[in-house]
Design an enzyme around this catalytic site. Sequence first.
Site, PDB file in Angstrom:
ATOM      1  N   SER A  14       0.831  -1.204   0.051  1.00  0.00           N
ATOM      2  CA  SER A  14      -0.004  -0.001   0.124  1.00  0.00           C
ATOM      3  C   SER A  14       0.820   1.196   0.018  1.00  0.00           C
ATOM      4  CB  SER A  14      -0.933   0.173   1.385  1.00  0.00           C
ATOM      5  OG  SER A  14      -1.558   1.172   1.444  1.00  0.00           O
ATOM      6  N   TYR A  34      -2.589  -0.007  11.171  1.00  0.00           N
ATOM      7  CA  TYR A  34      -2.489  -0.526   9.864  1.00  0.00           C
ATOM      8  C   TYR A  34      -0.961  -0.128   9.249  1.00  0.00           C
ATOM      9  CZ  TYR A  34      -3.540  -1.659   4.875  1.00  0.00           C
ATOM     10  OH  TYR A  34      -3.607  -2.141   3.936  1.00  0.00           O
ATOM     11  N   LYS A  77       2.114  -2.089   7.748  1.00  0.00           N
ATOM     12  CA  LYS A  77       2.529  -2.176   6.422  1.00  0.00           C
ATOM     13  C   LYS A  77       3.940  -1.525   6.368  1.00  0.00           C
ATOM     14  CE  LYS A  77      -0.864  -3.523   3.968  1.00  0.00           C
ATOM     15  NZ  LYS A  77      -0.874  -4.844   3.237  1.00  0.00           N
ATOM     16  N   THR A  97     -13.586  -1.939  -1.731  1.00  0.00           N
ATOM     17  CA  THR A  97     -13.404  -3.129  -1.275  1.00  0.00           C
ATOM     18  C   THR A  97     -14.581  -3.086   0.055  1.00  0.00           C
ATOM     19  OG1 THR A  97     -11.684  -3.272   0.573  1.00  0.00           O
ATOM     20  CG2 THR A  97     -11.051  -3.706  -1.863  1.00  0.00           C
TER      21      THR A  97
END
Length: 338
Positions: free
Chosen positions: A145, A158, A162, A195
């Site tokens: 990402s 998150y 990442k 999504t």
Amino acid sequence: MTLRTRSKPRTVVITGASAGIGRACARAFAADRNRLVLVARGPAGLHAATTEAEKAGSPVCAILADVADHRACEAVAARAEAEFGPVDVWVNDAFVSVFAPFTEISADEFRRVTEVTYLGYVNATRAALHHMLPRDHGTIVQIGSAIAYRGIPLQSAYSGAKHALQGWHEALRCELLASGSGVRVTMVQLPAVNTPQFDWVLNRLRSRARPVAPVYRPEVAARAVRYAADHPNRREYWVGGSTTATLVANALVPGLLDRYLARTGIDAQQDEEPHRADTPDNLWTPADAARDRGAQGRFGDEARGRSAQLWASQHHGLLAAGGAGLLGVAAGTLARRR
């Protein structure tokens, strides 16, 4: 972008395959009738993904597993090899997240995000390498990402996962290169994608969570992953102009970007519609256990179906050659004028 259909099917493992990008990847690889090992926690979503792939002509082995458990990942790899033979491609996509200020995320919740979104990739990759390294063959594609380079507010867990994934991936790639291994690892850095995750992440915001625009369709991400699996010598691929702009800005003016995101990043990740506190999330239990969620989220009206940056990332050599050619023409023109 037109993708070439491979003549020889491969054995492909996809984690997080029941919904979102993982689901789109399952469809993309099923188009070539590859042998698919689909891994997820949600029975309903996994069953639907399996049915789709089988209708497309792919043999499928569906496995319910949580990648946070390294033993489960080892069992997935062993079963994949037993069912379909050597694994050719392994795609890591499974993740969970929390939308909240850091001070409102508990220690257990932060650890859970890290165990799935970072250590889940580590666990799965270790399991894949156990089989790939002895035969000196295989490709592992990590779903990354823009957040792997640039943390954003409300996604501290998150962002941390990442960033860790990016550093670990780079170290692993260097080790494989140093050993002369034929096993390849590559990473696909994605923009915001439409999504279902924004409806099932643990959300402590006042409003429903949403991706920061511009938003892309999951099929764009899946095409990038499939291309990366066919061309794994590149260290990473960038998808979306927003990914490029974010990474470049973070490299050149990170402090300015801090202030910009502090001013805009919180509102940009929320809809006007209030968030219901009783909305189920998938942090500890799958959100698609009883109902299939598919690949698409609720932002289809604004989601983009193409990425010029993906094409540029795939054809950087051609662009470089073209740029050098143009510079040569310009230099010759200037020389003649003199």
